[in-house]
Motif scaffolding. Sequence first.
Motif, mmCIF file in Angstrom:
data_model
loop_
_atom_site.group_PDB
_atom_site.id
_atom_site.type_symbol
_atom_site.label_atom_id
_atom_site.label_comp_id
_atom_site.label_asym_id
_atom_site.label_seq_id
_atom_site.Cartn_x
_atom_site.Cartn_y
_atom_site.Cartn_z
ATOM 1 N N ILE A 21 -1.464 19.302 -4.920
ATOM 2 C CA ILE A 21 -2.440 18.292 -5.350
ATOM 3 C C ILE A 21 -2.878 17.436 -4.162
ATOM 4 O O ILE A 21 -4.065 17.148 -3.984
ATOM 5 N N GLU A 22 -1.927 17.044 -3.347
ATOM 6 C CA GLU A 22 -2.229 16.235 -2.168
ATOM 7 C C GLU A 22 -3.198 16.968 -1.237
ATOM 8 O O GLU A 22 -4.165 16.379 -0.741
ATOM 9 N N GLY A 63 11.841 22.395 -8.351
ATOM 10 C CA GLY A 63 11.229 22.850 -7.108
ATOM 11 C C GLY A 63 9.746 23.118 -7.268
ATOM 12 O O GLY A 63 8.930 22.733 -6.413
ATOM 13 N N ALA A 64 9.364 23.780 -8.356
ATOM 14 C CA ALA A 64 7.946 24.061 -8.610
ATOM 15 C C ALA A 64 7.169 22.770 -8.807
ATOM 16 O O ALA A 64 6.009 22.654 -8.387
ATOM 17 N N THR A 65 7.803 21.795 -9.434
ATOM 18 C CA THR A 65 7.165 20.486 -9.625
ATOM 19 C C THR A 65 6.909 19.811 -8.280
ATOM 20 O O THR A 65 5.847 19.208 -8.060
ATOM 21 N N HIS A 66 7.854 19.923 -7.364
ATOM 22 C CA HIS A 66 7.669 19.364 -6.021
ATOM 23 C C HIS A 66 6.504 20.046 -5.302
ATOM 24 O O HIS A 66 5.658 19.375 -4.687
ATOM 25 N N LEU A 67 6.426 21.367 -5.384
ATOM 26 C CA LEU A 67 5.334 22.090 -4.734
ATOM 27 C C LEU A 67 3.981 21.710 -5.332
ATOM 28 O O LEU A 67 2.969 21.674 -4.627
ATOM 29 N N LEU A 102 0.212 26.308 1.158
ATOM 30 C CA LEU A 102 -0.226 25.107 0.443
ATOM 31 C C LEU A 102 -1.293 24.355 1.232
ATOM 32 O O LEU A 102 -2.269 23.857 0.661
ATOM 33 N N LYS A 103 -1.135 24.271 2.541
ATOM 34 C CA LYS A 103 -2.104 23.559 3.382
ATOM 35 C C LYS A 103 -3.445 24.288 3.446
ATOM 36 O O LYS A 103 -4.481 23.681 3.740
#
Length: 406
Positions: A70-71, A61-65, A187-188
Amino acid sequence: MLNKKKIVNDPVYGFINIQYEIIFDLLSHPWFQRLRNIKQCAMTHLVYPGAMHTRFQHALGATHLMSLAIETLRSKGNEITETEAEAVTVAILLHDIGHGPFSHALENYIIEDVHHETISALIMDKLNQEFNGKLTMAIDIFNDRYPKRFLHQLVSSQLDLDRMDYLNRDSFFTGVSEGVISYDRILKMLNVANDRIVVEEKGIYSVEKFIIARRLMYWQVYLHKSVIAGETMLFKVLKRAKELALRGVELFATPSFKLFLYNRIAHARFLSDEIYLDHFVKLDDHDINTCIKIWADHDDKILSYLCKSLISRKLYRVEIQKEPIGITRIEEIKRQVKQYFDISDEEVHYFVFTDMISNSAYKKVDSIEILRKDGSVIDLTDASDNFNIEALAKTVEKYYLCSVKI
């Protein structure tokens, strides 16, 4: 050739992508697969039955976030090369690989004075040798040695992706809605200023909710009195087993666990000989659970009682209060327990004891910074009009008394 860019169906985020081949290779490694058998929330399932999720799920999950972060940062003109993106993704994937059985619950009990971050760093170094140096940049980011310091903040800070995922995931699996955060909005709103991660001003309310959610999750989930009861009983089981083992009493244990049970292994000794790390990475919750089931029938009445109590969920009675527990009251409970179980003064601490818990939702030392519209950067507590945020920067301490029910 094997397709390593897989899609995983996660219950929290839906379909998530494995973007880099090295991530697939690390996921497939036995040391990482071990995390499937380590519960994320230790003994929390004794209170919230759904909290059976694992460190493996959390790391995914943390990897997905991280990919979402990054995006966002790239879309705002912050330069992150593809090599750096891969490295910081590896760093967040492996950030918890050094956890032992029952995560934080048994940290410093199996090995004395060795935190999981230290073990994670050691495992990453060994993996780097195995992967011919491909993890070097990830390790530098993890250890905050990489020139772009903001990348380390994504892995470890007060607003890192580790915390974002565990609040999301733990609230989901426990069913405690107070832990739900607006992770997607946070995140945004991420950006970089002065080589530090900042949150744009319009995201301040989401960050406030994040901090309050973290505080509530600690009191309601991680420091729930029955969770404390379960975890402290697990501590005492291991403590008693180790005491007996060091006396030479024969105890069942899996081979790798036996090495730690029958030896005092502190920081220097653990670092000096690779055999300890080689055996540590074979341990998971199953080793401890199996031993508890066997020890329940042991001749030692203290070990047997604690194991049977843990198996049947007959936990300590826990009282939590703001002031230290009165000595007179503690001594009276100890007297009753000693008489009931016919045990010595040296043994009563397995049945009656006190300790302290603390909750610090926000620390000004490693502050969360807000990027204002004029380009200036200020601390969250200065930017917020919510007086609770300033209050949450103070550490709250409480005292508790554990005792067996007789």
